[in-house]
Design an enzyme around this catalytic site. Structure first.
Site, PDB file in Angstrom:
ATOM      1  N   TRP A  34       0.825  -1.217   0.000  1.00 14.62           N
ATOM      2  CA  TRP A  34       0.000   0.000   0.000  1.00 14.62           C
ATOM      3  C   TRP A  34       0.858   1.266   0.000  1.00 14.62           C
ATOM      4  CZ3 TRP A  34      -0.569  -4.130   3.287  1.00 14.62           C
ATOM      5  CH2 TRP A  34       0.153  -4.073   4.486  1.00 14.62           C
ATOM      6  N   GLU A  47      -5.277   0.533   6.116  1.00 12.45           N
ATOM      7  CA  GLU A  47      -5.283   1.028   7.496  1.00 12.45           C
ATOM      8  C   GLU A  47      -6.314   0.287   8.343  1.00 12.45           C
ATOM      9  OE1 GLU A  47      -3.447   3.145   9.168  1.00 12.45           O
ATOM     10  OE2 GLU A  47      -2.147   3.741   7.511  1.00 12.45           O
ATOM     11  N   GLN A  52      -5.128  -3.630  14.828  1.00 12.30           N
ATOM     12  CA  GLN A  52      -4.933  -4.793  15.709  1.00 12.30           C
ATOM     13  C   GLN A  52      -4.539  -6.046  14.943  1.00 12.30           C
ATOM     14  OE1 GLN A  52      -6.259  -4.405  19.664  1.00 12.30           O
ATOM     15  NE2 GLN A  52      -4.681  -3.256  18.652  1.00 12.30           N
ATOM     16  N   LEU A  90     -10.151 -12.864   8.981  1.00 13.83           N
ATOM     17  CA  LEU A  90      -9.340 -11.720   9.412  1.00 13.83           C
ATOM     18  C   LEU A  90      -9.734 -11.212  10.796  1.00 13.83           C
ATOM     19  CD1 LEU A  90      -6.979 -10.067   8.357  1.00 13.83           C
ATOM     20  CD2 LEU A  90      -8.597  -8.565   7.179  1.00 13.83           C
ATOM     21  N   GLY A  91     -10.966 -11.518  11.226  1.00 10.00           N
ATOM     22  CA  GLY A  91     -11.380 -11.136  12.566  1.00 10.00           C
ATOM     23  C   GLY A  91     -11.910  -9.715  12.676  1.00 10.00           C
ATOM     24  N   CYS A 200      12.321  -1.191  17.377  1.00  8.66           N
ATOM     25  CA  CYS A 200      11.852  -0.990  18.751  1.00  8.66           C
ATOM     26  C   CYS A 200      10.735  -1.985  19.045  1.00  8.66           C
ATOM     27  CB  CYS A 200      11.371   0.447  18.927  1.00  8.66           C
ATOM     28  SG  CYS A 200      11.167   0.950  20.649  1.00  8.66           S
ATOM     29  N   CYS A 207      18.382  -2.162  19.898  1.00  6.94           N
ATOM     30  CA  CYS A 207      18.781  -0.792  20.212  1.00  6.94           C
ATOM     31  C   CYS A 207      20.073  -0.382  19.492  1.00  6.94           C
ATOM     32  CB  CYS A 207      18.936  -0.625  21.725  1.00  6.94           C
ATOM     33  SG  CYS A 207      17.399  -0.943  22.633  1.00  6.94           S
ATOM     34  N   CYS A 216      17.116   7.978  23.742  1.00 11.52           N
ATOM     35  CA  CYS A 216      16.116   7.106  24.370  1.00 11.52           C
ATOM     36  C   CYS A 216      16.393   6.969  25.860  1.00 11.52           C
ATOM     37  CB  CYS A 216      16.125   5.728  23.708  1.00 11.52           C
ATOM     38  SG  CYS A 216      14.912   4.593  24.423  1.00 11.52           S
TER      39      CYS A 216
END
Length: 368
Positions: A34, A47, A52, A90-91, A200, A207, A216
């Site tokens: 996308w 999106e 989730q 997909l839920g 992250c 790191c 950080c």
DNA sequence: GATGCGTGGAA
DNA sequence: TTTCCAAGCAT
């Protein structure tokens, strides 16, 4: 004034942070389907699918969806059932229902063009603040911030947030607003999410590869692996469900469509219900079928037991083959009832746990 | 503002 | 196996 005591984040040189992140993104960004274009419809679909849901899961659904519904108009013209079928597996099926609903609204209110103002985008069903920011920044390069799981984690570590993110949402939103690069909002938001997804990470953050290592606070305190703080979790219940695969004399199977706007709304299922304490599986199935469909059945052999975990509870489905005896099926606890052949089950959208039952039925049919 | 809403990957 | 939690939103 890049670093300001008045922002509430002393020591954060946001101009430097932006530059470091964008340079990192240029070299290490993910190549996602996308991102190759700026069609608001494509970006909107991605999106919503990504709510989730992890990128790897979304990609095949994204391609199939756009093949099936190439434009907003195609989606708006479609019936709900094929829309749910495209979403099957997909839920969080309200996402598909809202996408469908919003497509119709866009045709009606915006002449088929995806709106480009924050207020209009937010007014569409299924689009909240993060999704709106994702769409407006990616499609139109507008400076609208986001706060998804990745950004929450990255920012929580950046400032060594001492409480779970859910207890500091206003502060995190303000920080996301604050650091967003007004000159490169599209790349900046994408970069922030990529950093969270690839560097992250929740466990074992890399790191040594992070452009923000020097800024950080979690890293500087050596507590990056223990942040963000855990949310409180409550133990989830375990339900035992009796499920009936009911055959009539034509060897057709009875399926029902679940009420819209509830769990698995609009999807089809094999009927059944909760096994009460001190009740046998057979007694439960007979009782539930009489209560929900008003028909008499004979409960036969056990077919399969399916264990499935939802977000707020776990279930075990004890599935039995049943024989229809009499009575006209009534849609008491559902929207609709149908008798269908085994081969026709694939045409209906089913939740994942029921897909396992269908597979077991096909195996069983081969043997007999 | 707390709760309901799916599924799958990772540890 | 269990637990956590992912590109959150609606009510």
């Amino acid at each position: 004034m890049a670093c300001s005591e008045t922002t509430g984040w002393p020591g954060l040189d946001i101009v430097e942070l932006r530059q470091l992140l964008l340079s990192w993104y240029q070299k290490h960004h993910r190549d996602l389907p996308w991102r190759n274009q700026r069609n608001p419809y494509y970006i909107w679909v991605s999106e919503v699918m990504l709510q989730q849901t992890q990128v790897a899961t979304v990609i095949p659904y994204f391609h199939r969806w756009l093949e099936r519904f190439p434009t907003i108009d195609d989606l708006a013209q479609a019936e709900l059932q094929p829309v749910l079928k495209a979403w099957e597996g997909l839920g969080y099926y309200a996402r598909a229902r809202n996408l469908h609903k919003a497509a119709k609204l866009i045709i009606k209110n915006y002449n088929g063009f995806f709106p480009n103002s924050l207020a209009e985008v937010l007014s569409l069903p299924g689009i909240g603040r993060t999704t709106a920011g994702g769409i407006l920044s990616a499609a139109f390069n507008q400076p609208v911030s986001i706060l998804d799981g990745n950004v929450k984690r990255v920012l929580s570590r950046l400032i060594a947030l001492s409480v779970p993110p859910s207890q500091a949402l206003p502060q995190l939103w303000a920080l996301s607003d604050h650091i967003l690069d007004p000159d490169n909002p599209r790349d900046f938001n994408q970069a922030l999410m990529d950093l969270g997804a690839t560097v992250c990470t929740r466990a074992n953050p890399k790191c040594d590869q992070c452009p923000w290592q020097g800024y950080c606070q979690a890293y500087n305190k050596g507590i990056q692996s223990r942040l963000p703080m855990r949310e409180e979790s409550t133990p989830i219940p375990h339900k035992r469900i009796g499920v009936a695969v009911i055959y009539n004399h034509q060897e057709e199977i009875l399926i029902d469509r679940r009420p819209t706007d509830k769990l698995l709304g609009g999807l089809w299922e094999f009927p059944g219900g909760k096994i009460e304490a001190d009740e046998t599986v057979s007694d439960c199935i007979k009782r539930e079928i009489l209560e929900e469909l008003a028909i008499e059945i004979e409960v036969g052999e056990h077919i399969i037991t399916v264990d499935h975990a939802y977000t707020h509870f776990r279930v075990s489905l004890f599935v039995h083959a049943c024989r229809y005896l009499g009575g006209e099926p009534q849609p008491i606890g559902c929207e609709e009832i149908r008798w269908v052949k085994l081969d026709e089950l694939d045409q209906f959208p089913f939740p994942k746990a029921n897909i396992k039952i269908i597979e077991a039925l096909k195996e069983r049919h081969k043997k007999t």
